[in-house]
Design a protein around this motif. Sequence first.
Motif, PDB file in Angstrom:
ATOM      1  N   VAL A   1       4.776   0.775   4.784  1.00 27.50           N
ATOM      2  CA  VAL A   1       4.370  -0.539   5.257  1.00 27.50           C
ATOM      3  C   VAL A   1       5.459  -1.094   6.162  1.00 27.50           C
ATOM      4  O   VAL A   1       6.632  -1.121   5.794  1.00 27.50           O
ATOM      5  N   LEU A   2       5.067  -1.521   7.356  1.00 22.30           N
ATOM      6  CA  LEU A   2       6.009  -2.106   8.312  1.00 22.30           C
ATOM      7  C   LEU A   2       6.183  -3.603   8.074  1.00 22.30           C
ATOM      8  O   LEU A   2       7.276  -4.136   8.251  1.00 22.30           O
ATOM      9  N   SER A   3       5.098  -4.268   7.693  1.00 18.23           N
ATOM     10  CA  SER A   3       5.185  -5.681   7.335  1.00 18.23           C
ATOM     11  C   SER A   3       4.122  -5.981   6.290  1.00 18.23           C
ATOM     12  O   SER A   3       3.024  -5.428   6.333  1.00 18.23           O
ATOM     13  N   GLY A   4       4.485  -6.828   5.335  1.00 17.53           N
ATOM     14  CA  GLY A   4       3.552  -7.192   4.281  1.00 17.53           C
ATOM     15  C   GLY A   4       3.706  -6.328   3.045  1.00 17.53           C
ATOM     16  O   GLY A   4       4.746  -5.692   2.824  1.00 17.53           O
ATOM     17  N   ARG A   5       2.611  -6.280   2.270  1.00 14.29           N
ATOM     18  CA  ARG A   5       2.640  -5.604   0.970  1.00 14.29           C
ATOM     19  C   ARG A   5       1.266  -5.031   0.677  1.00 14.29           C
ATOM     20  O   ARG A   5       0.254  -5.720   0.842  1.00 14.29           O
ATOM     21  N   VAL A   6       1.226  -3.760   0.250  1.00 14.54           N
ATOM     22  CA  VAL A   6      -0.037  -3.111  -0.124  1.00 14.54           C
ATOM     23  C   VAL A   6       0.129  -2.392  -1.455  1.00 14.54           C
ATOM     24  O   VAL A   6       1.243  -2.052  -1.862  1.00 14.54           O
ATOM     25  N   LEU A   7      -1.001  -2.169  -2.103  1.00 17.02           N
ATOM     26  CA  LEU A   7      -1.059  -1.249  -3.233  1.00 17.02           C
ATOM     27  C   LEU A   7      -1.643   0.036  -2.668  1.00 17.02           C
ATOM     28  O   LEU A   7      -2.779   0.050  -2.188  1.00 17.02           O
ATOM     29  N   ASP A   8      -0.857   1.094  -2.678  1.00 13.98           N
ATOM     30  CA  ASP A   8      -1.263   2.368  -2.101  1.00 13.98           C
ATOM     31  C   ASP A   8      -1.724   3.291  -3.217  1.00 13.98           C
ATOM     32  O   ASP A   8      -1.107   3.341  -4.287  1.00 13.98           O
ATOM     33  N   VAL A   9      -2.802   4.033  -2.975  1.00 17.02           N
ATOM     34  CA  VAL A   9      -3.417   4.867  -4.004  1.00 17.02           C
ATOM     35  C   VAL A   9      -3.634   6.280  -3.472  1.00 17.02           C
ATOM     36  O   VAL A   9      -4.152   6.464  -2.370  1.00 17.02           O
ATOM     37  N   ALA A  10      -3.232   7.272  -4.277  1.00 15.61           N
ATOM     38  CA  ALA A  10      -3.497   8.683  -3.972  1.00 15.61           C
ATOM     39  C   ALA A  10      -4.285   9.273  -5.136  1.00 15.61           C
ATOM     40  O   ALA A  10      -3.920   9.074  -6.305  1.00 15.61           O
ATOM     41  N   VAL A  11      -5.366   9.986  -4.816  1.00 15.86           N
ATOM     42  CA  VAL A  11      -6.238  10.592  -5.824  1.00 15.86           C
ATOM     43  C   VAL A  11      -6.214  12.100  -5.639  1.00 15.86           C
ATOM     44  O   VAL A  11      -6.466  12.604  -4.541  1.00 15.86           O
ATOM     45  N   ASP A  12      -5.923  12.834  -6.723  1.00  9.46           N
ATOM     46  CA  ASP A  12      -5.880  14.300  -6.675  1.00  9.46           C
ATOM     47  C   ASP A  12      -7.304  14.843  -6.612  1.00  9.46           C
ATOM     48  O   ASP A  12      -8.087  14.683  -7.552  1.00  9.46           O
ATOM     49  N   LEU A  13      -7.648  15.481  -5.506  1.00  9.63           N
ATOM     50  CA  LEU A  13      -8.985  16.059  -5.308  1.00  9.63           C
ATOM     51  C   LEU A  13      -8.943  17.581  -5.244  1.00  9.63           C
ATOM     52  O   LEU A  13      -9.904  18.211  -4.807  1.00  9.63           O
ATOM     53  N   ARG A  14      -7.845  18.161  -5.709  1.00 15.44           N
ATOM     54  CA  ARG A  14      -7.715  19.623  -5.720  1.00 15.44           C
ATOM     55  C   ARG A  14      -8.446  20.158  -6.944  1.00 15.44           C
ATOM     56  O   ARG A  14      -8.032  19.936  -8.083  1.00 15.44           O
ATOM     57  N   ASN A  15      -9.562  20.859  -6.699  1.00 17.48           N
ATOM     58  CA  ASN A  15     -10.420  21.344  -7.789  1.00 17.48           C
ATOM     59  C   ASN A  15      -9.679  22.162  -8.835  1.00 17.48           C
ATOM     60  O   ASN A  15     -10.030  22.136 -10.003  1.00 17.48           O
ATOM     61  N   ASP A  16      -8.667  22.908  -8.417  1.00 16.28           N
ATOM     62  CA  ASP A  16      -7.943  23.783  -9.340  1.00 16.28           C
ATOM     63  C   ASP A  16      -6.727  23.108  -9.977  1.00 16.28           C
ATOM     64  O   ASP A  16      -5.955  23.745 -10.678  1.00 16.28           O
ATOM     65  N   SER A  17      -6.580  21.816  -9.782  1.00 20.74           N
ATOM     66  CA  SER A  17      -5.411  21.095 -10.282  1.00 20.74           C
ATOM     67  C   SER A  17      -5.655  20.558 -11.694  1.00 20.74           C
ATOM     68  O   SER A  17      -6.742  20.044 -11.985  1.00 20.74           O
TER      69      SER A  17
ATOM     70  N   ASP B   1      -7.237  12.433 -11.214  1.00 17.93           N
ATOM     71  CA  ASP B   1      -6.220  11.444 -11.580  1.00 17.93           C
ATOM     72  C   ASP B   1      -5.686  10.783 -10.311  1.00 17.93           C
ATOM     73  O   ASP B   1      -5.773  11.346  -9.216  1.00 17.93           O
ATOM     74  N   HIS B   2      -5.101   9.612 -10.474  1.00 19.06           N
ATOM     75  CA  HIS B   2      -4.541   8.906  -9.328  1.00 19.06           C
ATOM     76  C   HIS B   2      -3.218   8.261  -9.702  1.00 19.06           C
ATOM     77  O   HIS B   2      -2.897   8.097 -10.879  1.00 19.06           O
ATOM     78  N   ILE B   3      -2.474   7.920  -8.671  1.00 22.59           N
ATOM     79  CA  ILE B   3      -1.293   7.073  -8.819  1.00 22.59           C
ATOM     80  C   ILE B   3      -1.472   5.893  -7.885  1.00 22.59           C
ATOM     81  O   ILE B   3      -2.186   5.985  -6.874  1.00 22.59           O
ATOM     82  N   SER B   4      -0.838   4.796  -8.229  1.00 22.84           N
ATOM     83  CA  SER B   4      -0.807   3.656  -7.327  1.00 22.84           C
ATOM     84  C   SER B   4       0.623   3.135  -7.302  1.00 22.84           C
ATOM     85  O   SER B   4       1.315   3.150  -8.321  1.00 22.84           O
ATOM     86  N   ILE B   5       1.045   2.719  -6.141  1.00 20.53           N
ATOM     87  CA  ILE B   5       2.408   2.238  -5.947  1.00 20.53           C
ATOM     88  C   ILE B   5       2.380   1.114  -4.924  1.00 20.53           C
ATOM     89  O   ILE B   5       1.631   1.182  -3.938  1.00 20.53           O
ATOM     90  N   GLU B   6       3.196   0.103  -5.186  1.00 20.26           N
ATOM     91  CA  GLU B   6       3.309  -0.972  -4.212  1.00 20.26           C
ATOM     92  C   GLU B   6       4.292  -0.551  -3.133  1.00 20.26           C
ATOM     93  O   GLU B   6       5.411  -0.128  -3.418  1.00 20.26           O
ATOM     94  N   LEU B   7       3.848  -0.649  -1.900  1.00 17.99           N
ATOM     95  CA  LEU B   7       4.685  -0.398  -0.727  1.00 17.99           C
ATOM     96  C   LEU B   7       4.800  -1.717   0.022  1.00 17.99           C
ATOM     97  O   LEU B   7       3.798  -2.428   0.190  1.00 17.99           O
ATOM     98  N   SER B   8       6.006  -2.023   0.479  1.00 12.30           N
ATOM     99  CA  SER B   8       6.182  -3.296   1.187  1.00 12.30           C
ATOM    100  C   SER B   8       7.313  -3.194   2.198  1.00 12.30           C
ATOM    101  O   SER B   8       8.125  -2.261   2.160  1.00 12.30           O
ATOM    102  N   ASP B   9       7.368  -4.201   3.061  1.00  6.34           N
ATOM    103  CA  ASP B   9       8.496  -4.266   3.988  1.00  6.34           C
ATOM    104  C   ASP B   9       9.777  -4.599   3.238  1.00  6.34           C
ATOM    105  O   ASP B   9      10.871  -4.304   3.710  1.00  6.34           O
ATOM    106  N   ASP B  10       9.673  -5.150   2.040  1.00  7.84           N
ATOM    107  CA  ASP B  10      10.865  -5.445   1.233  1.00  7.84           C
ATOM    108  C   ASP B  10      11.437  -4.195   0.566  1.00  7.84           C
ATOM    109  O   ASP B  10      12.626  -3.927   0.660  1.00  7.84           O
TER     110      ASP B  10
END
Length: 181
Positions: free
Chosen positions: A76-92, A97-106
């Motif tokens: 994130v260059l400015s502001g704040r987001v909740l970023d989410v990644a979801v594992d879509l690998r069939n063999d995983s 499952d997913h993770i979420s992390i806050e990304l911000s300019d801070d």
Amino acid sequence: MTFYETKLKGCFILQPNVFNDERGYFFESFNKERFNKGIGARVNFVQDNQSFSTKGVVRAIHYQLREHAQAKLVRVLSGRVLDVAVDLRNDSPTFGDHISIELSDDNKRQLFIPRGFGHGFVTLSETAEFFYKCDNYYNKEAEGGIIYNDDTLKIDWKLSHDEIKVSEKDLVLPKLSKARL
């Protein structure tokens, strides 16, 4: 830069070393050699993308299929987001499952999302500028997606239903169980 692997194998949180003084700050946001060493893989980014969103905008959950899959390095260059990644690998073992992390300019954190994942975010601040590198070119015919509120994924977007804004295109995305993978 410090690299932290998440519970999803191959997905890393990057925390830069920020140097602050009375003038402001400086940090190295990307160094290919250090990056590849930090994640233990070779990634060659070929495309940069940037978006601007207002509070409550959900851009999710997108991915590219097969040979068009993309690894992403997001921040994130400015502001704040909740970023989410979801594992879509069939063999995983963490498929779906997913993770979420806050990304911000801070906090200046970045998230590396390898190929085989879905990705999305919601803007938590009044506005946010979001920047990401991709290791493969976008291909419209290879785009896929999953509805942001799929009850099997159980993603907590940290905002009430009334605050969330989703594009018409994203509102018709299928659930994970019906998605093209």
